[in-house]
Design an enzyme around this catalytic site. Structure first.
Site, PDB file in Angstrom:
ATOM      1  N   VAL A  21       0.838  -1.211   0.000  1.00  0.00           N
ATOM      2  CA  VAL A  21       0.000   0.000   0.000  1.00  0.00           C
ATOM      3  C   VAL A  21       0.871   1.258   0.000  1.00  0.00           C
ATOM      4  CG1 VAL A  21      -1.856   1.244   1.178  1.00  0.00           C
ATOM      5  CG2 VAL A  21      -1.823  -1.261   1.244  1.00  0.00           C
TER       6      VAL A  21
ATOM      7  N   LYS B  63      -6.550  -1.764  10.505  1.00  0.00           N
ATOM      8  CA  LYS B  63      -7.799  -2.064  11.237  1.00  0.00           C
ATOM      9  C   LYS B  63      -7.537  -2.884  12.483  1.00  0.00           C
ATOM     10  CE  LYS B  63      -7.234  -5.190   7.838  1.00  0.00           C
ATOM     11  NZ  LYS B  63      -6.847  -4.988   6.456  1.00  0.00           N
TER      12      LYS B  63
ATOM     13  N   GLU C  20      -9.495   5.653   6.404  1.00  0.00           N
ATOM     14  CA  GLU C  20     -10.419   5.207   5.340  1.00  0.00           C
ATOM     15  C   GLU C  20     -10.045   3.852   4.742  1.00  0.00           C
ATOM     16  OE1 GLU C  20     -13.374   7.065   4.009  1.00  0.00           O
ATOM     17  OE2 GLU C  20     -13.557   4.940   3.540  1.00  0.00           O
TER      18      GLU C  20
ATOM     19  N   VAL D  84     -11.096  -0.146   6.174  1.00  0.00           N
ATOM     20  CA  VAL D  84     -12.317  -0.923   5.921  1.00  0.00           C
ATOM     21  C   VAL D  84     -12.713  -0.721   4.461  1.00  0.00           C
ATOM     22  CG1 VAL D  84     -14.702  -1.337   6.612  1.00  0.00           C
ATOM     23  CG2 VAL D  84     -13.089  -0.438   8.286  1.00  0.00           C
TER      24      VAL D  84
ATOM     25  N   ILE E 234     -13.292   1.658  -1.204  1.00  0.00           N
ATOM     26  CA  ILE E 234     -14.711   2.036  -1.106  1.00  0.00           C
ATOM     27  C   ILE E 234     -14.820   3.096   0.000  1.00  0.00           C
ATOM     28  CG2 ILE E 234     -17.058   1.206  -0.676  1.00  0.00           C
ATOM     29  CD1 ILE E 234     -15.965  -1.690  -1.141  1.00  0.00           C
TER      30      ILE E 234
ATOM     31  N   GLY F 190      -3.583 -15.636  -5.464  1.00  0.00           N
ATOM     32  CA  GLY F 190      -3.078 -14.504  -4.677  1.00  0.00           C
ATOM     33  C   GLY F 190      -4.152 -13.807  -3.868  1.00  0.00           C
TER      34      GLY F 190
ATOM     35  N   GLU G  22      -3.622 -15.265   2.005  1.00  0.00           N
ATOM     36  CA  GLU G  22      -2.257 -15.329   2.528  1.00  0.00           C
ATOM     37  C   GLU G  22      -1.870 -16.798   2.693  1.00  0.00           C
ATOM     38  OE1 GLU G  22      -0.873 -12.488   4.775  1.00  0.00           O
ATOM     39  OE2 GLU G  22      -2.365 -11.074   4.010  1.00  0.00           O
TER      40      GLU G  22
ATOM     41  N   ASP H  13     -10.675 -10.914  11.031  1.00  0.00           N
ATOM     42  CA  ASP H  13     -10.449  -9.701  10.238  1.00  0.00           C
ATOM     43  C   ASP H  13     -11.782  -8.961  10.040  1.00  0.00           C
ATOM     44  OD1 ASP H  13      -8.776  -8.044   8.240  1.00  0.00           O
ATOM     45  OD2 ASP H  13     -10.472  -8.717   7.028  1.00  0.00           O
TER      46      ASP H  13
ATOM     47  N   LYS I 281     -12.987  -5.040  11.404  1.00  0.00           N
ATOM     48  CA  LYS I 281     -13.635  -3.998  10.592  1.00  0.00           C
ATOM     49  C   LYS I 281     -15.004  -3.644  11.163  1.00  0.00           C
ATOM     50  CE  LYS I 281     -11.004  -5.487   6.597  1.00  0.00           C
ATOM     51  NZ  LYS I 281     -10.925  -6.524   5.564  1.00  0.00           N
TER      52      LYS I 281
HETATM   53  N1  LIG Z   1      -2.866  -4.777   0.953  1.00  0.00           N
HETATM   54  C1  LIG Z   1      -4.108  -4.320   0.950  1.00  0.00           C
HETATM   55  O1  LIG Z   1      -4.851  -4.518  -0.026  1.00  0.00           O
HETATM   56  C2  LIG Z   1      -4.633  -3.567   2.123  1.00  0.00           C
HETATM   57  C3  LIG Z   1      -5.932  -3.068   2.071  1.00  0.00           C
HETATM   58  C4  LIG Z   1      -6.419  -2.326   3.149  1.00  0.00           C
HETATM   59  C5  LIG Z   1      -5.613  -2.137   4.252  1.00  0.00           C
HETATM   60  N2  LIG Z   1      -4.360  -2.669   4.293  1.00  0.00           N
HETATM   61  C6  LIG Z   1      -3.541  -2.423   5.482  1.00  0.00           C
HETATM   62  O2  LIG Z   1      -2.430  -1.611   5.096  1.00  0.00           O
HETATM   63  C7  LIG Z   1      -1.321  -1.883   5.950  1.00  0.00           C
HETATM   64  C8  LIG Z   1      -0.110  -2.225   5.076  1.00  0.00           C
HETATM   65  O3  LIG Z   1      -0.421  -3.354   4.285  1.00  0.00           O
HETATM   66  P1  LIG Z   1       0.501  -3.809   3.066  1.00  0.00           P
HETATM   67  O4  LIG Z   1      -0.306  -4.780   2.296  1.00  0.00           O
HETATM   68  O5  LIG Z   1       1.077  -2.627   2.396  1.00  0.00           O
HETATM   69  O6  LIG Z   1       1.655  -4.591   3.859  1.00  0.00           O
HETATM   70  P2  LIG Z   1       3.160  -4.875   3.352  1.00  0.00           P
HETATM   71  O7  LIG Z   1       3.184  -4.993   1.883  1.00  0.00           O
HETATM   72  O8  LIG Z   1       3.657  -5.991   4.184  1.00  0.00           O
HETATM   73  O9  LIG Z   1       3.927  -3.533   3.731  1.00  0.00           O
HETATM   74  C9  LIG Z   1       4.383  -3.234   5.012  1.00  0.00           C
HETATM   75  C10 LIG Z   1       5.789  -2.674   4.886  1.00  0.00           C
HETATM   76  O10 LIG Z   1       6.193  -2.154   6.134  1.00  0.00           O
HETATM   77  C11 LIG Z   1       7.504  -2.646   6.422  1.00  0.00           C
HETATM   78  N3  LIG Z   1       7.694  -2.685   7.867  1.00  0.00           N
HETATM   79  C12 LIG Z   1       7.230  -3.602   8.749  1.00  0.00           C
HETATM   80  N4  LIG Z   1       7.600  -3.284   9.999  1.00  0.00           N
HETATM   81  C13 LIG Z   1       8.334  -2.151   9.897  1.00  0.00           C
HETATM   82  C14 LIG Z   1       8.992  -1.337  10.847  1.00  0.00           C
HETATM   83  N5  LIG Z   1       8.987  -1.625  12.146  1.00  0.00           N
HETATM   84  N6  LIG Z   1       9.659  -0.238  10.401  1.00  0.00           N
HETATM   85  C15 LIG Z   1       9.673   0.061   9.082  1.00  0.00           C
HETATM   86  N7  LIG Z   1       9.061  -0.672   8.144  1.00  0.00           N
HETATM   87  C16 LIG Z   1       8.388  -1.777   8.548  1.00  0.00           C
HETATM   88  C17 LIG Z   1       7.517  -4.026   5.795  1.00  0.00           C
HETATM   89  O11 LIG Z   1       8.841  -4.483   5.616  1.00  0.00           O
HETATM   90  P3  LIG Z   1       9.092  -6.086   5.581  1.00  0.00           P
HETATM   91  O12 LIG Z   1       8.346  -6.588   4.374  1.00  0.00           O
HETATM   92  O13 LIG Z   1      10.563  -6.199   5.465  1.00  0.00           O
HETATM   93  O14 LIG Z   1       8.541  -6.636   6.875  1.00  0.00           O
HETATM   94  C18 LIG Z   1       6.798  -3.756   4.465  1.00  0.00           C
HETATM   95  O15 LIG Z   1       7.690  -3.242   3.500  1.00  0.00           O
HETATM   96  C19 LIG Z   1      -1.776  -3.017   6.884  1.00  0.00           C
HETATM   97  O16 LIG Z   1      -2.211  -2.456   8.084  1.00  0.00           O
HETATM   98  C20 LIG Z   1      -2.934  -3.649   6.132  1.00  0.00           C
HETATM   99  O17 LIG Z   1      -3.851  -4.281   6.989  1.00  0.00           O
HETATM  100  C21 LIG Z   1      -3.855  -3.377   3.255  1.00  0.00           C
END
Ligand SMILES: NC(=O)c1ccc[n+]([C@@H]2O[C@H](COP(=O)([O-])OP(=O)(O)OC[C@H]3O[C@@H](n4cnc5c(N)ncnc54)[C@H](OP(=O)(O)O)[C@@H]3O)[C@@H](O)[C@H]2O)c1
Length: 431
Positions: free
Chosen positions: A14, A105, A129, A132, A136, A187, A190, A201, A205
């Protein structure tokens, strides 16, 4: 003020989408807000993996402190996920006088009380935003678009993985295990999808949706949560014959002044709009006193969808800062018509019931007798096969019954020597 500085912590899926949008849409966003949203620092644990956007090395840091303590940064965007150190990062950012945007969340569901209170104390905001429904704009709609409304209920399909699994089972007649395997291959799940499949999860929300609709910040313990792993393809097919489709719903609704908050597999009429929300899509069906019944629908995850919501939050904060406003998004007014939370035992619903029982005279009468003893009356019964003196499925639909009675009745039925445990009951919602 013509520039707002943003510090990003978490340059993953993200986070890199946010940077891409802020770069690609810079002119548009500037024209719309009258302010340049400038990424001043980007923090991550490592920068080796490929991202969809390239950034100058001078912006990068491995230390969250460098972002939180930078006096020129106005907004901290937390996108690392998890509870720690995300919580500490947000606390320090708020204490340092910064507004916060997060998509986390799980963190807000668990620690929201403390974090929202701190934001209020510091006259800062936490916008969320993307947490959840990803792109949307359901949070903005509940908070602003429907500000004058009193809500009766909200039904959400809020977890794309479990919705994909149930749709796959329903549309392609496959088992739960095969549907999960397909979700992983494509994909949509997880490696360990348990938080999605067991409903947690969705419950996270639901906590945020309940807060926005009813002004109550409930805890995970207040929510009845049941996942989808026990759902069988035969139940899905029998329910279809009854004109019902199965969905994992996150439900918050008021019944006789009591608030019900629950997540469980739910049967809904096939012709309801929510029944056709398939695959990884999310949807929210909201009933309100002024705007009526509304459906919000779209992809519930994905890099640019979630990043789109984060950028929307950044624009909101930017406009507030520019206008010199403190506008708390957190001053939710508790709905005073809510007297208390209703425990799951006390909810009333119609039920789909499937019992595996011996095909011989008198068995149905014994089963109906037990249901009757617990005050449960039956609207329809059908025996699905005929195999004399063998176990066959019997499917029933009950009239409105109390959950506690239904559970006790099924335990008693399962003790009969002509029944093979475990009987199944799935709640039916008249959405
Ligand atoms: N993906 C979606 O579609 C989606 C949708 C809605 C909400 N979200 C929410 O958005 C957030 C991020 O999701 P994401 O999918 O972007 O996750 P992600 O791809 O795993 O990105 C998280 C990033 O943060 C880094 N990180 C972890 N701990 C850290 C720390 N202590 N200091 C600095 N960097 C750190 C991770 O590095 P490493 O990989 O090396 O650990 C990774 O690069 C989550 O809360 C998720 O629930 C995601």
């Amino acid at each position: 003020m013509n520039k707002i500085n943003v510090g990003l912590i978490g340059f993953g899926n993200v986070g890199s989408g946010v940077v891409k949008i802020l770069r690609d849409k810079k002119q548009l966003l500037c024209k719309k807000s009258g302010v340049e949203i400038n990424i001043k620092k980007i923090c991550d644990k490592d920068f080796k993996s490929r991202r969809p956007v390239s950034v100058e090395k001078s912006l990068l840091t491995r230390s969250p402190k460098e972002v939180i303590e930078d006096p020129q940064i106005d907004i901290v965007v937390e996108l690392i996920g998890g509870i720690h150190p995300a919580k500490e990062i947000i606390i320090q950012a708020l204490e340092g006088g910064k507004n916060v945007v997060t998509a986390n969340k799980a963190l807000l569901a668990q620690e929201g009380k403390e974090l929202f209170a701190l934001a209020r104390d510091r006259a800062k905001n936490i916008y969320f935003e993307a947490s959840v429904g990803a792109g949307i704009p359901i949070i903005k709609a509940l908070r602003e678009g429907l500000v004058a409304n009193k809500f009766h209920d909200i039904f959400g399909i809020v977890n794309g993985t479990s919705n994909f699994v149930l749709s796959e089972m329903s549309r392609n007649n496959c088992t739960f295990a095969r549907a999960i395997a397909e979700a992983k291959t494509r994909g949509f799940a997880e490696k360990d999808p348990s938080l999605d499949i067991n409903g947690i999860d969705s419950a996270h929300k639901l906590i945020l949706l309940t807060y926005l609709c009813f002004g109550r910040l409930v805890s995970l313990n207040d929510i009845f949560v049941e996942g989808i792993s026990h759902i069988s393809i035969s139940d899905i097919n029998y329910a279809k014959e009854l004109g019902l489709e199965i969905k994992l719903l996150a439900i918050a609704k008021i019944e006789k002044g009591e608030l019900e908050v629950r997540v469980h597999p739910t049967l809904i009429p096939m012709d309801h709009l929510l029944a056709s929300v398939d695959g990884i899509d999310n949807a929210f069906y909201v009933s309100s006193d002024l705007a009526g019944n509304l459906l919000f629908y779209g992809p519930g995850a994905g890099q640019l969808c979630a990043a789109s919501a984060v950028v929307s939050d950044l624009m909101d904060i930017t406009k507030d800062i520019k206008a010199g406003l403190f506008k708390s998004v957190l001053n939710n007014v508790p709905d005073i018509s809510v007297k208390k939370l209703r425990k799951i035992d006390e909810i009333e619903s119609r039920y789909y019931i499937r019992i595996l029982a011996m095909d011989k005279p008198g068995v149905l009468a014994r089963v109906s007798g037990i249901l009757g003893k617990f005050g449960i009356s039956i609207a329809s019964v059908s025996q699905k096969e005929r195999r004399k003196a063998q176990i066959v499925p019997i499917v029933m639909v009950s009239h409105e019954a109390k959950e506690k009675n239904m559970r006790q009745a099924l335990v008693t039925i399962d003790r009969l020597n002509v029944v093979r445990p475990k009987s199944v009951a799935i709640r039916i919602e008249e959405v």
